[in-house]
Scaffold this motif. Structure first.
Motif, PDB file in Angstrom:
ATOM      1  N   PRO A   3     -39.769  34.406  -1.718  1.00  0.00           N
ATOM      2  CA  PRO A   3     -39.175  33.403  -2.616  1.00  0.00           C
ATOM      3  C   PRO A   3     -37.774  32.957  -2.191  1.00  0.00           C
ATOM      4  O   PRO A   3     -37.432  31.775  -2.341  1.00  0.00           O
ATOM      5  N   TYR A   4     -36.972  33.870  -1.668  1.00  0.00           N
ATOM      6  CA  TYR A   4     -35.637  33.477  -1.200  1.00  0.00           C
ATOM      7  C   TYR A   4     -35.738  32.469  -0.061  1.00  0.00           C
ATOM      8  O   TYR A   4     -34.993  31.487  -0.021  1.00  0.00           O
ATOM      9  N   LEU A   5     -36.652  32.718   0.869  1.00  0.00           N
ATOM     10  CA  LEU A   5     -36.811  31.778   1.987  1.00  0.00           C
ATOM     11  C   LEU A   5     -37.396  30.454   1.509  1.00  0.00           C
ATOM     12  O   LEU A   5     -37.041  29.391   2.038  1.00  0.00           O
ATOM     13  N   ALA A   6     -38.276  30.498   0.500  1.00  0.00           N
ATOM     14  CA  ALA A   6     -38.825  29.253  -0.047  1.00  0.00           C
ATOM     15  C   ALA A   6     -37.734  28.424  -0.719  1.00  0.00           C
ATOM     16  O   ALA A   6     -37.688  27.187  -0.559  1.00  0.00           O
ATOM     17  N   ILE A   7     -36.844  29.075  -1.449  1.00  0.00           N
ATOM     18  CA  ILE A   7     -35.735  28.357  -2.086  1.00  0.00           C
ATOM     19  C   ILE A   7     -34.808  27.773  -1.020  1.00  0.00           C
ATOM     20  O   ILE A   7     -34.347  26.636  -1.152  1.00  0.00           O
ATOM     21  N   ALA A   8     -34.555  28.531   0.039  1.00  0.00           N
ATOM     22  CA  ALA A   8     -33.702  28.023   1.128  1.00  0.00           C
ATOM     23  C   ALA A   8     -34.341  26.802   1.783  1.00  0.00           C
ATOM     24  O   ALA A   8     -33.659  25.810   2.071  1.00  0.00           O
ATOM     25  N   PHE A   9     -35.644  26.860   1.991  1.00  0.00           N
ATOM     26  CA  PHE A   9     -36.348  25.713   2.595  1.00  0.00           C
ATOM     27  C   PHE A   9     -36.287  24.504   1.676  1.00  0.00           C
ATOM     28  O   PHE A   9     -36.048  23.376   2.117  1.00  0.00           O
ATOM     29  N   TRP A  10     -36.499  24.727   0.388  1.00  0.00           N
ATOM     30  CA  TRP A  10     -36.463  23.642  -0.584  1.00  0.00           C
ATOM     31  C   TRP A  10     -35.074  22.991  -0.624  1.00  0.00           C
ATOM     32  O   TRP A  10     -34.939  21.773  -0.661  1.00  0.00           O
ATOM     33  N   CYS A  11     -34.032  23.830  -0.641  1.00  0.00           N
ATOM     34  CA  CYS A  11     -32.668  23.298  -0.661  1.00  0.00           C
ATOM     35  C   CYS A  11     -32.356  22.542   0.629  1.00  0.00           C
ATOM     36  O   CYS A  11     -31.668  21.513   0.606  1.00  0.00           O
ATOM     37  N   THR A  12     -32.854  23.028   1.757  1.00  0.00           N
ATOM     38  CA  THR A  12     -32.644  22.340   3.032  1.00  0.00           C
ATOM     39  C   THR A  12     -33.311  20.963   3.005  1.00  0.00           C
ATOM     40  O   THR A  12     -32.747  19.975   3.481  1.00  0.00           O
ATOM     41  N   THR A  13     -34.498  20.891   2.415  1.00  0.00           N
ATOM     42  CA  THR A  13     -35.189  19.607   2.280  1.00  0.00           C
ATOM     43  C   THR A  13     -34.390  18.655   1.400  1.00  0.00           C
ATOM     44  O   THR A  13     -34.278  17.461   1.700  1.00  0.00           O
ATOM     45  N   LEU A  14     -33.837  19.195   0.316  1.00  0.00           N
ATOM     46  CA  LEU A  14     -33.017  18.359  -0.559  1.00  0.00           C
ATOM     47  C   LEU A  14     -31.766  17.860   0.152  1.00  0.00           C
ATOM     48  O   LEU A  14     -31.360  16.708  -0.020  1.00  0.00           O
ATOM     49  N   ILE A  15     -31.144  18.714   0.955  1.00  0.00           N
ATOM     50  CA  ILE A  15     -29.935  18.320   1.692  1.00  0.00           C
ATOM     51  C   ILE A  15     -30.258  17.200   2.681  1.00  0.00           C
ATOM     52  O   ILE A  15     -29.514  16.226   2.802  1.00  0.00           O
ATOM     53  N   GLU A  16     -31.377  17.330   3.386  1.00  0.00           N
ATOM     54  CA  GLU A  16     -31.758  16.322   4.379  1.00  0.00           C
ATOM     55  C   GLU A  16     -32.094  14.981   3.746  1.00  0.00           C
ATOM     56  O   GLU A  16     -31.966  13.940   4.372  1.00  0.00           O
ATOM     57  N   SER A  17     -32.536  15.013   2.479  1.00  0.00           N
ATOM     58  CA  SER A  17     -32.865  13.749   1.813  1.00  0.00           C
ATOM     59  C   SER A  17     -31.675  13.183   1.036  1.00  0.00           C
ATOM     60  O   SER A  17     -31.858  12.326   0.171  1.00  0.00           O
ATOM     61  N   GLY A  18     -30.480  13.679   1.326  1.00  0.00           N
ATOM     62  CA  GLY A  18     -29.284  13.113   0.724  1.00  0.00           C
ATOM     63  C   GLY A  18     -28.747  13.891  -0.470  1.00  0.00           C
ATOM     64  O   GLY A  18     -27.986  13.349  -1.263  1.00  0.00           O
ATOM     65  N   GLY A  19     -29.107  15.140  -0.599  1.00  0.00           N
ATOM     66  CA  GLY A  19     -28.628  15.966  -1.708  1.00  0.00           C
ATOM     67  C   GLY A  19     -27.171  16.355  -1.530  1.00  0.00           C
ATOM     68  O   GLY A  19     -26.546  16.081  -0.495  1.00  0.00           O
ATOM     69  N   PRO A  20     -26.603  16.997  -2.535  1.00  0.00           N
ATOM     70  CA  PRO A  20     -25.190  17.385  -2.464  1.00  0.00           C
ATOM     71  C   PRO A  20     -24.942  18.449  -1.398  1.00  0.00           C
ATOM     72  O   PRO A  20     -25.804  19.273  -1.076  1.00  0.00           O
ATOM     73  N   GLY A  21     -23.745  18.469  -0.880  1.00  0.00           N
ATOM     74  CA  GLY A  21     -23.380  19.385   0.196  1.00  0.00           C
ATOM     75  C   GLY A  21     -23.237  20.832  -0.245  1.00  0.00           C
ATOM     76  O   GLY A  21     -23.358  21.744   0.573  1.00  0.00           O
ATOM     77  N   TRP A  22     -23.007  21.072  -1.545  1.00  0.00           N
ATOM     78  CA  TRP A  22     -22.845  22.447  -2.011  1.00  0.00           C
ATOM     79  C   TRP A  22     -24.143  23.231  -1.902  1.00  0.00           C
ATOM     80  O   TRP A  22     -24.143  24.461  -2.004  1.00  0.00           O
ATOM     81  N   LEU A  23     -25.267  22.540  -1.688  1.00  0.00           N
ATOM     82  CA  LEU A  23     -26.538  23.250  -1.514  1.00  0.00           C
ATOM     83  C   LEU A  23     -26.550  24.071  -0.233  1.00  0.00           C
ATOM     84  O   LEU A  23     -27.360  24.981  -0.090  1.00  0.00           O
TER      85      LEU A  23
END
Length: 124
Positions: free
Chosen positions: A47-67
């Motif tokens: 689950p930790y790696l899944a959350i990291a992957f999800w946050c990385t996807t959000l960052i690449e699509s223009g999400g906030p930098g604090w992710l």
């Protein structure tokens, strides 16, 4: 200045050890009763790696930098969970060997003690 940094780092470490869920789980696993849960705790890395992957996807699509901090934290916690499996297994083996040695030592001492003859009341 160094004293202030030392004190601040000690307080941060105390806070993280006391209140962060992954550290609480690791502390519980390091107890004698919790050593058997080290290998299953490795599954928490998923689950930790899944959350990291999800946050990385959000960052690449223009999400906030604090992710990026969330990604770093999740990867760090995943590594801790992966590491506790082999560590707890080795601690469990070492503990069981010590317990067996202590039992054998106690059994040997009781075997070596001279046996006192039982007193009977037949003479009275």
């Amino acid at each position: 200045m160094i004293r202030l940094l030392w004190t601040a780092s000690a307080e941060v470490r105390y806070f993280l050890r006391r209140y962060m869920p992954s550290n609480i789980v690791l502390d519980l696993i390091r107890t004698r009763k919790g050593l058997k849960w080290g290998i299953p705790a490795m599954l928490l890395a998923g689950p930790y790696l899944a959350i990291a992957f999800w946050c990385t996807t959000l960052i690449e699509s223009g999400g906030p930098g604090w992710l990026h901090l969330v990604v770093l934290l999740c990867i760090w916690n995943a590594l801790k969970m992966l590491a506790i499996g082999p560590v707890s297994l080795s601690l469990l083996v070492r503990t069981r060997v010590r317990e067996r040695h202590a039992r054998m030592h106690i059994n040997q001492e009781t075997r070596d003690e001279p046996q006192l003859p039982e007193l009977t009341r037949s003479g009275q």
